[in-house]
Design an enzyme around this catalytic site. Structure first.
Site, PDB file in Angstrom:
ATOM      1  N   ASP A 215      39.624  35.314  51.024  1.00  0.00           N
ATOM      2  CA  ASP A 215      39.098  36.420  51.527  1.00  0.00           C
ATOM      3  C   ASP A 215      38.152  36.978  50.503  1.00  0.00           C
ATOM      4  O   ASP A 215      38.781  37.311  49.470  1.00  0.00           O
ATOM      5  CB  ASP A 215      40.176  37.557  51.908  1.00  0.00           C
TER       6      ASP A 215
ATOM      7  N   LYS B  29      32.974  46.485  54.983  1.00  0.00           N
ATOM      8  CA  LYS B  29      32.950  46.939  53.653  1.00  0.00           C
ATOM      9  C   LYS B  29      31.546  46.857  53.164  1.00  0.00           C
ATOM     10  O   LYS B  29      30.794  47.502  53.480  1.00  0.00           O
ATOM     11  CB  LYS B  29      34.050  46.152  52.581  1.00  0.00           C
TER      12      LYS B  29
ATOM     13  N   TYR C 100      45.624  41.061  51.485  1.00  0.00           N
ATOM     14  CA  TYR C 100      45.422  42.581  52.493  1.00  0.00           C
ATOM     15  C   TYR C 100      46.792  42.391  53.427  1.00  0.00           C
ATOM     16  O   TYR C 100      46.980  41.642  54.251  1.00  0.00           O
ATOM     17  CB  TYR C 100      44.287  42.246  53.292  1.00  0.00           C
TER      18      TYR C 100
ATOM     19  N   ARG D  86      28.144  36.060  75.304  1.00  0.00           N
ATOM     20  CA  ARG D  86      28.907  35.842  74.449  1.00  0.00           C
ATOM     21  C   ARG D  86      28.583  34.670  73.332  1.00  0.00           C
ATOM     22  O   ARG D  86      29.199  34.367  72.548  1.00  0.00           O
ATOM     23  CB  ARG D  86      30.410  35.802  75.127  1.00  0.00           C
TER      24      ARG D  86
HETATM   25  C1  LIG Z   1      39.511  45.899  54.767  1.00  0.00           C
HETATM   26  C2  LIG Z   1      39.710  44.630  54.284  1.00  0.00           C
HETATM   27  C3  LIG Z   1      39.962  43.872  55.279  1.00  0.00           C
HETATM   28  C4  LIG Z   1      40.272  44.369  56.782  1.00  0.00           C
HETATM   29  O1  LIG Z   1      39.089  44.435  57.486  1.00  0.00           O
HETATM   30  P1  LIG Z   1      38.892  45.609  58.668  1.00  0.00           P
HETATM   31  O2  LIG Z   1      37.488  45.397  58.857  1.00  0.00           O
HETATM   32  O3  LIG Z   1      39.242  46.938  58.421  1.00  0.00           O
HETATM   33  O4  LIG Z   1      39.708  44.884  59.658  1.00  0.00           O
HETATM   34  C5  LIG Z   1      40.371  42.487  54.998  1.00  0.00           C
HETATM   35  N1  LIG Z   1      40.475  42.040  53.870  1.00  0.00           N
HETATM   36  C6  LIG Z   1      40.040  42.967  52.999  1.00  0.00           C
HETATM   37  C7  LIG Z   1      40.026  42.518  51.294  1.00  0.00           C
HETATM   38  C8  LIG Z   1      39.769  44.478  53.176  1.00  0.00           C
HETATM   39  O5  LIG Z   1      39.705  45.050  52.170  1.00  0.00           O
END
Ligand SMILES: *Cc1c(COP(=O)(O)O)cnc(C)c1O
Length: 391
Positions: free
Chosen positions: A184, A209, A112, A59
């Protein structure tokens, strides 16, 4: 004599993506190994008491995690990065690392949605108050900062509705008041927007993503400035965060091709978005890369590219007609998440509390994949024919 290592700080972003994380490869292999490891053994009792070795426990870091962490920090232009098992885990770990009971958080209204839920439930329960602000507030954020405001959290462009935030103006006001700025940065892949050069302290991504980029693994990343790093690292390690080695490896693999993928997503998305903008069924296209689109000026000033995600507001039509449009599409899957090689289309109704969403027509969010834009346009044409037949 061995070949010399490139000095990454002197190289262009594209070259850095190719070199990212490669210091951890061995035996001449191009890629580092995927270490599945919990226990690390020590050579003797003295080394256990006073560890001098690089790795002490799974970890706490493996060659695989170090390689991907370095690669993410390099993509983002930050000091250092850590990875989490999902984007939402990255958001919650960042918030919990910096905020404590009695603190106030300024959260963008277009965040989000699951992050909003986290603030309204778990953070609230810990005595951390969240106030939502208009994404277009710019330097006006100064008036909302209270003595106990610890962090201003941004997401740009905003989820679903794509408002582009004036991050430098927000960051300047926050800095004057002694607040941290978190962003973000998922939409830009961390590659088309340098959070740190624009005044942020923390850049978060759903690696799920574009960094992973193939719809096959979930990951999150948190990259920090040097000043923010020690506090974040303590929180991350204290909460026992880490991620699975195969998923970390998939993200490292994705990072090497990020530039070419994003570039094609952008070219295809511009093509499709321009076509959509000319359709009579479409009221507005929300894609900051298009001239005259909302947020275009700030996007042009601050971003070096656009990814494949944008939204559209249809002119008001019957629900059954909008449904028929979506159901007819064969190349656009209907599903959450995005950033993979494939195209997606999904309806949305934004949840807002500090602002009001006044558009009357159905909102649709598109992710434009790596298919031929001509094929995508033909598919959309079929969709509009179905919409018309049900109008
Ligand atoms: C998809 C997304 C998240 C969350 O990501 P996960 O891997 O699905 O938990 C956070 N912020 C944005 C802008 C996203 O599109």
């Amino acid at each position: 004599m061995s070949k010399s290592k490139p000095d990454l700080s002197r190289l262009s972003p594209q070259t850095r993506l190719v070199a990212a994380g490669r210091d951890y490869s061995e035996h001449g292999f191009v890629n580092p190994a995927v270490y599945h490891g919990s226990t690390v053994t020590f050579p003797n009792a003295a080394a256990l008491r006073e560890p001098t070795q690089k790795y002490v426990y799974g970890r706490r870091g493996t060659p695989t995690s170090r390689a991907v962490e370095e690669a993410v920090a390099l993509v983002e232009g930050g000091y250092a990065a850590k990875v989490c098992p999902s984007g939402l885990a990255a958001i919650s770990t960042a918030l919990l690392s910096f905020l404590k009971s009695g603190d106030h958080l300024l959260m963008v209204d277009t965040v989000y949605h699951p992050a909003r839920q986290f603030c309204d439930t778990l953070l609230k329960g810990l005595g951390i108050e969240t106030t939502y602000y208009d994404p277009l507030i710019g330097r006006g954020i100064a008036q909302m900062i209270r003595p106990n405001t610890r962090m201003v959290y941004c997401e740009s462009p905003g989820s679903q509705t794509m408002e582009v935030q004036d991050i430098p103006a927000i960051a300047e006001a926050a800095r004057k008041a002694g607040c941290l700025v978190a962003l973000d940065n998922t939409w830009s892949g961390g590659f088309y927007f340098n959070a740190f050069a624009h005044g942020c302290d923390i850049s978060i991504q759903a690696g799920t993503k574009y960094l992973v980029g193939h719809s096959d693994a979930m990951m999150g990343t948190v990259t920090c400035s040097e000043a923010a790093w020690p506090e974040f690292r303590a929180g991350y390690e204290g909460m026992g965060q880490f991620a699975g080695p195969d998923d970390m490896y998939l993200m490292l693999r994705g990072i090497h091709t990020l530039d070419v993928r994003l570039d094609r997503h952008m070219q295809n998305a511009i093509h499709v978005a321009e076509w959509l903008r000319a359709r009579p069924e479409v009221d507005t296209v929300l894609y900051p890369a298009l001239s005259n689109a909302p947020g275009h000026e700030i996007w042009k000033r601050d971003f070096t590219g656009a990814s494949g995600l944008f939204s559209v507001v249809l002119k008001p039509c019957a629900q059954i007609a909008a449904d028929a449009f979506l159901d007819r599409l064969s190349l656009f899957g209907m599903g959450y998440s995005w950033g993979g090689f494939e195209s997606l289309a999904i309806p949305f109704k934004p949840h807002r509390t500090a602002t009001t969403w006044t558009a009357e027509g159905q909102g649709l969010r598109f992710h434009i994949g790596l298919e031929s834009p001509q094929d995508l346009i033909e598919d959309l044409r079929e969709g509009f024919a179905a919409l018309k037949a049900n109008a």
